[in-house]
Design an enzyme around this catalytic site. Structure first.
Site, PDB file in Angstrom:
ATOM      1  N   ASP A  12       0.871  -1.162   0.000  1.00 13.10           N
ATOM      2  CA  ASP A  12       0.000   0.000   0.000  1.00 13.10           C
ATOM      3  C   ASP A  12       0.915   1.221   0.000  1.00 13.10           C
ATOM      4  OD1 ASP A  12      -2.362   1.642   0.499  1.00 13.10           O
ATOM      5  OD2 ASP A  12      -1.582   1.815   2.546  1.00 13.10           O
ATOM      6  N   ASP A  14      -0.197   5.117   1.005  1.00  5.97           N
ATOM      7  CA  ASP A  14      -0.455   6.041   2.108  1.00  5.97           C
ATOM      8  C   ASP A  14      -0.443   5.318   3.445  1.00  5.97           C
ATOM      9  OD1 ASP A  14      -1.326   8.811   0.956  1.00  5.97           O
ATOM     10  OD2 ASP A  14      -2.328   7.330  -0.306  1.00  5.97           O
TER      11      ASP A  14
END
Length: 222
Positions: A12, A14
């Site tokens: 991922d 953020d």
């Protein structure tokens, strides 16, 4: 401490590679404030790891007369205003990416952000050229917690999901990794340990993950 064999790693963005959560929370809060819409910490936290437009669609009753698309664009516009918290690399993130590349492990990012946003952050981190694949919000029909993005990454990296490790910081992301059939390493950058309980391993940051011969990962968290 445990060793995890892997043929690919999927991150991922953020909160996992770069800590943008303080900035994003300010942007979403400004949107609610601008419209006089009620919210609390739980509402703002519900955006973490998910596509913003999908969250806004579920909150449409709080913004009468406005579409999710309009609200999303408005929230993005707040990102250009001065005074926002700075985004910083998650400790150990860049080093882990570089170590995986040196070990010959294919890498991807699966993010709920838009492509221009994601590409900009990855360039800022100095790792964009090290990634084989970036899957963004516009590349999938259904966002996290649906596994579509992670399944697409495994397919395009030419590995089976069970041979890949996914790194996530939010409950929706952890659910997506697990639903895809990957081993999940949760990172408590933005969430408490309990919120990432579905992850196979949980670390405070990516300094607790080392690449060893195999290739494999040595995880020093729980």
């Amino acid at each position: 401490m445990e060793l995890i064999a892997l043929r690919a790693a999927v991150f991922d963005l953020d909160g996992t590679l770069i800590d943008t959560e303080p900035r994003n929370r300010v942007m979403w809060s400004r949107l609610f404030d601008a419209h006089g819409a009620p919210y609390d910490d739980a509402v703002i936290a519900s955006f973490a790891g998910r596509r913003g437009m999908e969250v806004l669609a579920g909150l449409a009753h709080l913004f009468p007369g406005r579409t999710a698309e309009e609200l999303f664009e408005e929230a993005l516009s707040y990102g250009t205003l001065p005074g926002l918290p700075l985004a910083a690399p998650v400790p150990g993130a860049v080093e882990l990416v570089r170590s995986l590349v040196a070990a010959g492990v294919p890498l991807a990012v699966v993010t709920s952000g838009q492509r221009s946003y994601a590409e900009g952050l990855l360039e800022e981190l100095g790792v964009r050229d090290l990634l084989d694949l970036v899957v963004t919000a516009g590349d999938v029909v259904t966002g996290k917690p649906h596994p579509e993005g992670y399944l697409a990454a495994a397919r395009d990296l030419d590995v089976t999901p069970r041979d890949a490790v996914g790194f996530e910081d939010a409950p929706a992301g952890v659910a997506a990794v697990k639903a895809a059939g990957m081993t999940c390493v949760g990172v408590t950058t933005t969430q408490p340990v309990g919120a990432l309980a579905e992850a196979d391993h949980v670390v405070a940051d990516l300094k607790e993950v080392d690449v060893v011969a195999g290739p494999a990962l040595r995880v020093r968290g729980r």
